[in-house]
Design a protein around this motif. Structure first.
Motif, PDB file in Angstrom:
ATOM      1  N   VAL A 197      -6.982  -1.854  -0.503  1.00 41.51           N
ATOM      2  CA  VAL A 197      -8.025  -1.051   0.131  1.00 41.51           C
ATOM      3  C   VAL A 197      -7.868  -1.057   1.647  1.00 41.51           C
ATOM      4  CG1 VAL A 197      -9.677  -1.410  -1.730  1.00 41.51           C
ATOM      5  CG2 VAL A 197      -9.594  -3.019   0.181  1.00 41.51           C
ATOM      6  N   ARG A 236     -11.178   2.630  -9.052  1.00 40.49           N
ATOM      7  CA  ARG A 236     -11.461   1.229  -9.310  1.00 40.49           C
ATOM      8  C   ARG A 236     -11.896   0.973 -10.746  1.00 40.49           C
ATOM      9  NH1 ARG A 236     -14.527  -0.316  -3.601  1.00 40.49           N
ATOM     10  NH2 ARG A 236     -12.868   0.484  -2.270  1.00 40.49           N
ATOM     11  N   ASN A 278     -16.233  -3.204  -3.007  1.00 43.79           N
ATOM     12  CA  ASN A 278     -14.937  -3.603  -3.545  1.00 43.79           C
ATOM     13  C   ASN A 278     -15.102  -4.909  -4.319  1.00 43.79           C
ATOM     14  OD1 ASN A 278     -12.334  -4.419  -4.029  1.00 43.79           O
ATOM     15  ND2 ASN A 278     -11.932  -5.027  -1.911  1.00 43.79           N
ATOM     16  N   THR A 338      -7.920   2.922  -5.022  1.00 34.26           N
ATOM     17  CA  THR A 338      -8.904   2.484  -4.025  1.00 34.26           C
ATOM     18  C   THR A 338     -10.148   3.368  -3.977  1.00 34.26           C
ATOM     19  OG1 THR A 338      -7.752   3.741  -2.304  1.00 34.26           O
ATOM     20  CG2 THR A 338      -7.107   1.450  -2.618  1.00 34.26           C
ATOM     21  N   LEU A 351      -7.151  -5.759  -5.293  1.00 37.00           N
ATOM     22  CA  LEU A 351      -7.822  -4.772  -4.445  1.00 37.00           C
ATOM     23  C   LEU A 351      -7.824  -5.127  -2.955  1.00 37.00           C
ATOM     24  CD1 LEU A 351     -10.742  -3.537  -6.709  1.00 37.00           C
ATOM     25  CD2 LEU A 351      -8.906  -2.160  -5.711  1.00 37.00           C
ATOM     26  N   ARG A 411       0.831  -1.212   0.000  1.00 38.26           N
ATOM     27  CA  ARG A 411       0.000   0.000   0.000  1.00 38.26           C
ATOM     28  C   ARG A 411       0.857   1.249   0.000  1.00 38.26           C
ATOM     29  NH1 ARG A 411      -2.815  -3.496   3.123  1.00 38.26           N
ATOM     30  NH2 ARG A 411      -2.158  -2.684   5.151  1.00 38.26           N
TER      31      ARG A 411
END
Length: 965
Positions: free
Chosen positions: A117, A100, A125, A95, A113, A86
């Protein structure tokens, strides 16, 4: 990109580092040309690693024109799964709701993802809640590939000694698949620091042999250059430089701190400055930090403490932690920045030595209180449990009820993210507070199943022992047993499940509620699965099935139980019709997804019963589902199982394609050595092609310890071993393997005549050697079982074995019956063998013309199925009988390897290279190499000609199911 700055921006940050910058430039050039690299920058604290990285990622640095992702690891995040990922990918903005929809998340990249996230369970998501860690790793890989489609990619990771384990595992995963990709990974770590994930970093270095860039202390001339940069126009005196080197040990960070303090005090690089340096003594950075703070109001220290704990956070939250106004925080940050203690552009201490210096003054108790306050603050403002838990993990001791609730929630997020190591760390702390909580022990055991399976089983045993409620105990037993299965300790799991079922039956009585019935069915189906894994427990499971009434199949547990009852009825020697009914009912679930434990056993039962179309459909469902979720182990198992089915049906080329593809996927995984079925299937297929040496290599590659314990893989292995020996001209070695297979099947209670038909192979081999009495004995063993099973294949096998063991006209009659029966079955290879033996028998009886007809038909049938060894044998007999036929030569399609055949089939069906790569869990580069080889071997120059070339070369190659997303 991170804006972490050097301690003193006005001083040239790369004094004495020209060699390292040149090396980075060379590696960047190699990466641009498709030669991926890993570079590890190491050195002690304050030696200038961050400054080197910052200069490298600058607009005019060696990475110019490349996509650069820069991220720094923090000690507080070391236990959080994918925290470094991240940090690297944060600037991509993937995110947000808009992010997305980015093309960077096209295809399999969407599976990344959960790692990116804040909340992986977010219903908005699309990549949430992965089924396995491989799914997320695969998604991150394709995200990197998408980035590299735009420009060469550089991943720059600072302070990697604090990198979390899952992020390091991903870097290893990425680099192992990076051949031909424009990728450079640069990671800097502190040599004397304890590593957050030492095994993962060691594996990364061992697998990829990185180029080490070691940063040592500055020498006197370099310190003099550094001094001149801070005091422009003044030449430092040699005594001053010597004193500075002596006190700082050549550390750039410490030298800069001292030089800055001198300048602030109005002193210079002269004799008086040297005396002041001598007074500084050992801990230069700490002394400098406290010296700066001593001249400031007390609230400035509070601001630095807040920054040291929370980092670059919103002013209001920093103010809340420090107990100050927002105005004081803003002013404090400015003062600390001017003093060189806070990074320019980011509200973070310039170095962890600065962070440590200010926190150390609080003492362990004070730091713990501050971190607890920070955790409460983060929770109150709605930050994720993992972010809050990062502060709590830095506080020693078990914590209170609120602490454990946060850690439990953080473990859930880590599980949803596909980061079991992080989940285990959170749960270890929860266990300190409540060591006898069965739920915690169960979850911890599941989290450790991959990395520490022995401890995992021990924890699950402990959870099971501590669980007192009968229903909860049964559910725990199911989890324990399935974990035992995955770590090859299934007898232990079967014992626990048996005891749990006995206790549950005593509790429920004769009229259980629907929920209780489903629980019992789930436990019993799990017992059938686990108990059928090894020969020692299979007889007990087979006896148990006699008392089970097949359920209607209205629930997932019932369908799972029906599938196992179907396959166990098959191996127990029941007539095929009953096994087929159960398997088909298990698959009857309109609109309801079926799991692998329903589909795989049902497919085996159907395949044994000649229900090939239904068996293939079940396997296709497994393959499609495991591809969509990137469940690579299930995919490999289904693919190699299908290879064995196809081989038994005489489709050697198709079987070879499946087996080689599964082995190629396995070759990229750390756990590939434990697989058996892919190697067995590949060896057996190669034997049918007459490639004995390669087949023996595949069998030798099997590393499973105590393979003879297992009920399924061991017998497939022995059958392959026997066929390899037979084709290689070692009949005694082949007979030894076949007889060992028969003895092992008897011990396990496996009586299906077509599962591992050792008796057929032995009868044919012995009959050919003229040992008719032994051949009749082998045939007499299997033929009654085959007649009970009752399928055309089984009846054909019985007639073939008896015919091979019977000389003269009686044998010819039996072989004629075998040919007729096998012609109506899927067993094309054995149909060709029956024709071969019939040709030999009629030739021995004087019917030369008829013999030639049978032998010629045997050649054609064997060749069409890819049974090259059998075709050559039949062709030689034909020539010896006076017939004419060209040598058996390979067609262009025969020259394709199994994986090339699979790739060609997908491309011919319209799939692009990227889609093929995602479908087969390989790289685009691998697909390109296979496709180039296919074009060369088939003599075509473009995709449009491939379909016709495949059609002209023989039956079309198998086409794996395309990805649904």
């Amino acid at each position: 990109m991170s804006d972490r700055a050097s301690a003193v921006t006005s001083v040239p940050p790369l004094v004495g580092r020209a060699r390292q910058m040149e090396a980075l430039a060379r590696h960047a050039a190699a990466a641009r040309s498709g030669r991926p690299r890993l570079v590890l920058v190491d050195g002690p604290a304050g030696v200038g690693k961050t400054a080197l990285l910052r200069a490298a990622v600058a607009a005019d640095g060696p990475f110019a024109g490349m996509t650069v992702l820069y991220g720094g690891c923090r000690a507080v995040d070391a236990a959080t799964g994918y925290s470094a990922v991240r940090a690297l990918c944060g600037r991509l903005g993937l995110t947000s709701r808009k992010g997305r929809t980015s093309p960077l998340l096209d295809g399999g990249a969407r599976r990344a993802l959960p790692a990116l996230v804040t909340d992986p369970a977010d219903p908005d998501n699309p990549g949430a809640a992965p089924d396995n860690t491989f799914s997320v790793l695969q998604g991150l890989y394709w995200l990197a590939v998408n980035l590299m489609a735009e420009a060469p990619l550089v991943l720059v990771l600072d302070d990697a000694h604090w990198c979390d384990e899952r992020s390091l595992r991903w870097l290893d995963f990425l680099l192992r698949r990076a051949d031909g990709l424009p990728l450079l990974v640069v990671a800097a770590h502190r040599t004397e620091a304890g590593l957050a994930a030492p095994d993962a970093l060691a594996d990364l270095a061992a697998h990829h042999l990185p180029d080490p860039l070691r940063l040592g202390p500055l020498d006197a001339s370099e310190v003099a250059e550094l001094t001149a940069g801070l005091f422009p126009g003044r030449r430092p005196e040699p005594a001053f430089v010597g004193r500075l080197v002596s006190v700082t040990g050549g550390s750039p960070l410490e030298a800069v701190r001292l030089l800055r303090d001198l300048r602030s005090a109005g002193l210079g690089p002269d004799e008086e400055g040297a005396r002041r340096i001598a007074e500084a003594g050992g801990k230069v950075v700490a002394a400098s930090v406290h010296g700066v703070l001593a001249g400031q109001p007390g609230w400035v220290r509070e601001v630095l403490l807040a920054l040291a704990v929370l980092g670059d956070e919103d002013t209001a939250y920093l103010a809340a932690l420090a107990g100050l106004s927002a105005l004081h925080v803003e002013e404090g940050v400015e003062i600390l920045g001017q003093a060189g203690l806070v990074q320019a552009g980011r509200r973070e201490p310039v170095h962890d030595l600065v962070r440590a210096a200010v926190l150390d003054r609080l003492g362990a108790t004070g730091v713990a209180r501050l971190r607890l306050r920070a955790a409460r603050l983060l929770s109150d403002i709605g930050r994720s449990p993992e972010e809050t838990a990062a502060q709590l993990l830095a506080v020693p001791g078990p914590g209170d009820a609120w602490t454990t609730s946060v850690l439990r929630a953080a473990a859930t997020q880590a599980e949803q993210r596909g980061a079991p190591e992080a989940a285990a760390r959170y749960l270890e702390r929860v266990r300190e507070a409540d060591p006898d909580d069965p739920d915690v022990l169960t979850r911890l055991g599941k989290a450790l199943a991959e990395t520490d399976p022995k401890r995992s089983v021990g924890l699950l045993h402990e959870a099971h022992t501590l669980t007192t409620d009968v229903r909860a105990r049964t559910a725990t037993a199911v989890q324990l047993a399935l974990t035992c299965l995955s770590v090859q300790q299934s007898p232990d799991g079967a014992r626990v499940l048996t005891e749990a079922l006995d206790d549950l039956d005593a509790e429920l009585g004769t009229a259980p509620e629907p929920a209780d019935r489903e629980l019992r069915t789930l436990a019993e189906s799990a017992l059938l699965i686990v108990g059928a894994d090894e020969k020692s427990t299979l007889p007990d499971v087979l006896r148990r099935t006699a008392g089970i009434t097949p359920p209607p199949g209205d629930t997932p547990a019932q369908r799972q139980q029906l599938a196992m009852l179907g396959v166990l009825a098959a191996v127990d020697g029941h007539p095929a019709a009953e096994s087929v009914r159960r398997a088909r009912r298990a698959l009857r679930a309109p609109g309801v997804p079926l799991g692998p434990w329903s589909l795989l056993p049902a497919s085996l039962a159907l395949s044994l019963a000649d229900e090939n179309r239904a068996a293939d459909a079940a396997l296709e469902t497994v393959l499609r589902g495991s591809r969509d979720t990137a469940a690579v182990w299930t995919y490999v198992l289904a693919l190699s199982t299908r290879s064995l089915y196809r081989l038994e049906n005489g489709a050697v080329a198709d079987a070879l394609a499946d087996a080689q593809t599964s082995l190629e996927i396995l070759g990229q995984e750390r756990w590939g050595d434990s697989a058996v079925t892919p190697h067995t299937a590949y060896a057996a297929a190669l034997a049918e092609r007459g490639e004995v040496a390669r087949a023996e290599e595949s069998l030798t590659a099997i590393k499973r310890p105590r393979l003879d314990r297992f009920a399924w893989e061991y017998h497939w292995y022995l059958m392959a071993h026997g066929r390899v020996r037979a084709v290689g001209g070692d009949p005694e070695g082949a007979l030894e393997a076949f007889r060992a297979c028969g003895d092992s099947l008897d011990a396990a209670g496996l009586r299906n005549p077509v599962f591992a038909p050792w008796w057929l192979e032995a009868a044919c081999l012995l009959g050919g050697l003229g040992r008719t009495a032994e051949a009749r004995e082998a045939a007499a063993y299997g033929a009654p079982l085959a007649e009970l099973w009752g399928t055309p294949r089984a009846l054909g096998y019985a007639a073939l074995a008896r015919g091979a063991a019977t000389p003269g006209p009686a044998g010819v009659a039996l072989l004629r019956r075998a040919v007729a029966l096998l012609e109506s079955s899927p067993a094309r290879a054995h149909h060709a063998r029956a024709l071969l033996l019939l040709g030999r028998a009629t030739l021995a009886g004087g019917s030369v013309r008829e013999a030639r007809d049978h032998l010629r038909e045997a050649v054609g049938l064997a060749r069409r199925g890819g049974c090259v060894a059998l075709a050559r044998e039949a062709r030689q007999d034909l020539v010896d009988a006076g017939g004419r036929m060209r040598e058996i030569t390979a067609s262009p399609l025969d020259m394709l390897t199994g994986t090339e055949r699979t790739v060609a089939g997908l491309v011919a069906s319209g799939a692009g290279n990227r889609e093929v790569a995602e479908s087969l869990f390989v790289t685009v580069r691998t697909v390109e190499l296979h496709l180039t080889s296919v074009y060369r071997k088939l003599g075509v120059g473009r995709r449009a000609d491939l379909t016709e070339a495949l059609r002209a070369g023989g039956p079309p190659p198998p086409v794996p199911p395309r990805m649904s997303a």
